[in-house]
Write a protein that holds these residues in place. Structure first.
Motif, short mmCIF file in Angstrom:
data_model
loop_
_atom_site.label_atom_id
_atom_site.label_comp_id
_atom_site.label_asym_id
_atom_site.label_seq_id
_atom_site.Cartn_x
_atom_site.Cartn_y
_atom_site.Cartn_z
N HIS A 132 -21.98 6.21 12.26
CA HIS A 132 -22.88 7.13 11.57
C HIS A 132 -23.66 6.40 10.47
CE1 HIS A 132 -20.83 10.24 13.78
NE2 HIS A 132 -19.66 9.88 13.26
N GLU A 133 -22.98 5.50 9.75
CA GLU A 133 -23.66 4.72 8.71
C GLU A 133 -24.66 3.75 9.33
OE1 GLU A 133 -23.50 5.10 5.38
OE2 GLU A 133 -22.28 6.87 5.84
N VAL A 134 -24.30 3.16 10.46
CA VAL A 134 -25.22 2.25 11.15
C VAL A 134 -26.46 3.01 11.61
CG1 VAL A 134 -25.53 0.80 13.21
CG2 VAL A 134 -23.47 0.58 11.81
N ALA A 135 -26.27 4.21 12.12
CA ALA A 135 -27.41 5.03 12.56
C ALA A 135 -28.37 5.30 11.41
CB ALA A 135 -26.91 6.33 13.17
N LYS A 136 -27.82 5.57 10.22
CA LYS A 136 -28.67 5.78 9.05
C LYS A 136 -29.46 4.52 8.71
CE LYS A 136 -25.43 9.04 6.87
NZ LYS A 136 -24.52 9.22 5.70
N GLN A 137 -28.79 3.37 8.82
CA GLN A 137 -29.45 2.10 8.53
C GLN A 137 -30.57 1.82 9.52
OE1 GLN A 137 -27.30 -1.69 9.24
NE2 GLN A 137 -27.59 -2.09 7.05
N LEU A 138 -30.35 2.16 10.78
CA LEU A 138 -31.36 1.91 11.81
C LEU A 138 -32.64 2.69 11.53
CD1 LEU A 138 -29.21 1.83 15.07
CD2 LEU A 138 -30.19 -0.09 13.81
N ILE A 139 -32.49 3.88 10.99
CA ILE A 139 -33.67 4.67 10.63
C ILE A 139 -34.49 3.94 9.58
CG2 ILE A 139 -34.44 6.80 9.52
CD1 ILE A 139 -32.03 8.20 10.80
N LYS A 140 -33.81 3.34 8.59
CA LYS A 140 -34.51 2.59 7.54
C LYS A 140 -35.21 1.36 8.10
CE LYS A 140 -31.20 3.97 3.95
NZ LYS A 140 -30.17 3.50 2.98
N PHE A 141 -34.64 0.78 9.17
CA PHE A 141 -35.22 -0.41 9.78
C PHE A 141 -36.28 -0.08 10.82
CE2 PHE A 141 -31.03 -2.98 9.08
CZ PHE A 141 -31.31 -3.05 7.72
N ASP A 142 -36.56 1.22 11.00
CA ASP A 142 -37.55 1.68 11.98
C ASP A 142 -37.11 1.45 13.43
OD1 ASP A 142 -39.37 2.63 10.05
OD2 ASP A 142 -40.22 0.63 9.78
N VAL A 143 -35.82 1.57 13.68
CA VAL A 143 -35.32 1.58 15.05
C VAL A 143 -35.18 3.05 15.44
CG1 VAL A 143 -33.44 0.97 16.61
CG2 VAL A 143 -34.06 -0.58 14.74
N PRO A 144 -36.02 3.54 16.35
CA PRO A 144 -35.99 4.97 16.69
C PRO A 144 -34.77 5.36 17.51
CG PRO A 144 -37.53 3.81 18.11
CD PRO A 144 -37.06 2.80 17.09
N GLU A 145 -34.40 6.63 17.45
CA GLU A 145 -33.22 7.12 18.15
C GLU A 145 -33.37 7.06 19.66
OE1 GLU A 145 -32.29 10.98 16.66
OE2 GLU A 145 -31.61 10.25 14.70
N ASP A 146 -34.60 7.05 20.17
CA ASP A 146 -34.77 7.00 21.62
C ASP A 146 -34.66 5.59 22.18
OD1 ASP A 146 -37.18 5.90 20.79
OD2 ASP A 146 -38.44 7.25 21.97
N ALA A 147 -34.26 4.63 21.34
CA ALA A 147 -34.05 3.26 21.81
C ALA A 147 -32.61 3.02 22.22
CB ALA A 147 -34.46 2.25 20.74
N TYR A 148 -31.72 3.99 22.01
CA TYR A 148 -30.31 3.79 22.35
C TYR A 148 -29.63 5.13 22.59
CZ TYR A 148 -29.49 5.05 17.41
OH TYR A 148 -29.46 5.69 16.20
N ASP A 149 -28.45 5.06 23.22
CA ASP A 149 -27.68 6.27 23.53
C ASP A 149 -26.46 6.43 22.65
OD1 ASP A 149 -28.86 7.40 26.24
OD2 ASP A 149 -28.83 5.22 26.43
N ALA A 150 -25.81 5.32 22.28
CA ALA A 150 -24.57 5.38 21.51
C ALA A 150 -24.40 4.08 20.72
CB ALA A 150 -23.38 5.59 22.44
N ILE A 151 -23.47 4.12 19.78
CA ILE A 151 -23.19 2.96 18.93
C ILE A 151 -21.68 2.75 18.88
CG2 ILE A 151 -23.43 1.93 16.63
CD1 ILE A 151 -25.75 3.87 16.11
N ALA A 152 -21.26 1.49 19.06
CA ALA A 152 -19.86 1.11 18.87
C ALA A 152 -19.84 0.02 17.80
CB ALA A 152 -19.27 0.59 20.17
N THR A 153 -19.06 0.22 16.75
CA THR A 153 -19.05 -0.73 15.64
C THR A 153 -17.68 -1.38 15.44
OG1 THR A 153 -18.36 0.72 13.81
CG2 THR A 153 -20.68 0.82 14.47
N SER A 154 -17.72 -2.61 14.98
CA SER A 154 -16.50 -3.29 14.57
C SER A 154 -15.80 -2.49 13.48
CB SER A 154 -16.84 -4.70 14.08
OG SER A 154 -15.70 -5.35 13.57
N GLY A 155 -16.60 -1.88 12.62
CA GLY A 155 -16.04 -1.09 11.53
C GLY A 155 -15.17 0.05 12.02
#
Length: 290
Positions: free
Chosen positions: A61-84
């Motif tokens: 969820h925190e990575v998703a927030k960061q991606l918004i700041k970096f201008d990575v749109p939500e339609d570029a991916y389906d899910a996120i798996a983090t080491s965290g």
């Protein structure tokens, strides 16, 4: 020998899903790479599934927030798996005890937020090193300092028999044009000093198990033979894919851009020499994700 390709679409029809690294592939720690974003959007438009697999020491969820700041749109991916997330699950099941010495910054403190997936989680308390039962390492206190500055603390930790939970196995990353050390550099030093480090991100199995679970929630039944791992880290992304028997696409213009003499594409001879030196065998190579 690896096959140098011109664009992701040259090979993407062979795979039903992508496990995609973030830093160095989709963004540079400051902003998105437009060509990489477009390539992932195009892949998804043709029916492929994109799981972002990152050694970020934070929740998805925190990575998703960061991606918004970096201008990575939500339609570029389906899910996120983090080491965290993998490391947090281990922490809340008591992998390094209940009293931990924390290495990181204030923005990493979300690591300690409750994880609802764990039944009867261990209550975690952050304490000074002398009182600790274990170490939680999200990153160095100073990302530009040589990891050796932590030797005095690590000597005490080793004497006290503490395990170090590494939330990000990456050794270095490039934030814009400046290189920074990550938690993996500290865990490597601690291990070299005789301490015990626990890893949960790439190239280690827990994060791939998590990525497969995320993938199965979106589209069940995709085999490893139909997954392509993409990344710029030889010791994380590529070795991890090799260990999981997953095909890989090496981004030579990331961490290895100088060694592979990558401008638009890598120099074939330099790339061959680098692959031999690093003892990796990526299925494919490209200068940048596009």
């Amino acid at each position: 020998m690896t096959q140098i390709i011109s664009q992701l679409s040259d090979i993407s029809d062979r795979y039903d899903a992508l496990f995609v690294d973030l830093w160095g592939c989709v963004h540079n720690g400051v902003k998105a790479f437009p060509e990489a974003v477009a390539a992932l959007q195009s892949y998804r438009a043709r029916g492929g599934v994109v799981v972002l697999v990152t050694n970020a020491p934070r929740s998805r969820h925190e990575v998703a927030k960061q991606l918004i700041k970096f201008d990575v749109p939500e339609d570029a991916y389906d899910a996120i798996a983090t080491s965290g997330d993998s490391a947090r699950a281990a922490m809340f099941t008591g992998a390094v005890g209940s009293k931990v010495w924390f290495m990181g910054h204030d923005f990493d403190l979300t690591f300690f937020e409750p994880l609802s997936l764990i039944d009867n989680p261990v209550h975690i308390e952050r304490v000074p090193l002398a009182e600790a039962e274990g170490i939680v390492c999200c990153g160095p206190f100073d990302p530009h300092a040589d990891p050796a500055v932590n030797r005095p603390e690590f000597i005490l930790a080793k004497q006290n028999g503490l395990k170090l939970l590494c939330a990000n196995p990456d050794i270095v990353v490039d934030r814009g044009e400046r290189r920074e050390y990550c938690a993996g550099a500290l865990a490597k030093l601690y291990t070299e000093m005789g301490g015990e480090s626990l890893y949960f991100g790439k190239p280690h199995p827990p994060i791939y198990d998590l990525a497969r679970r995320r993938l199965s929630q979106i589209r069940p039944g995709i085999s490893d033979a139909s997954i392509l791992a993409i990344g710029d880290g030889p010791a994380t992304d590529i070795l991890g894919a090799m260990g999981e028997d997953i095909d890989s696409l090496f981004i030579s213009g990331g961490l290895a851009r100088e060694e592979t003499k990558t401008t638009h594409q890598p120099d074939p001879t330099a790339l061959s020499d680098y692959i031999k030196k690093e003892k990796i065998s990526p299925t494919y190579t490209i200068g940048a994700l596009r």
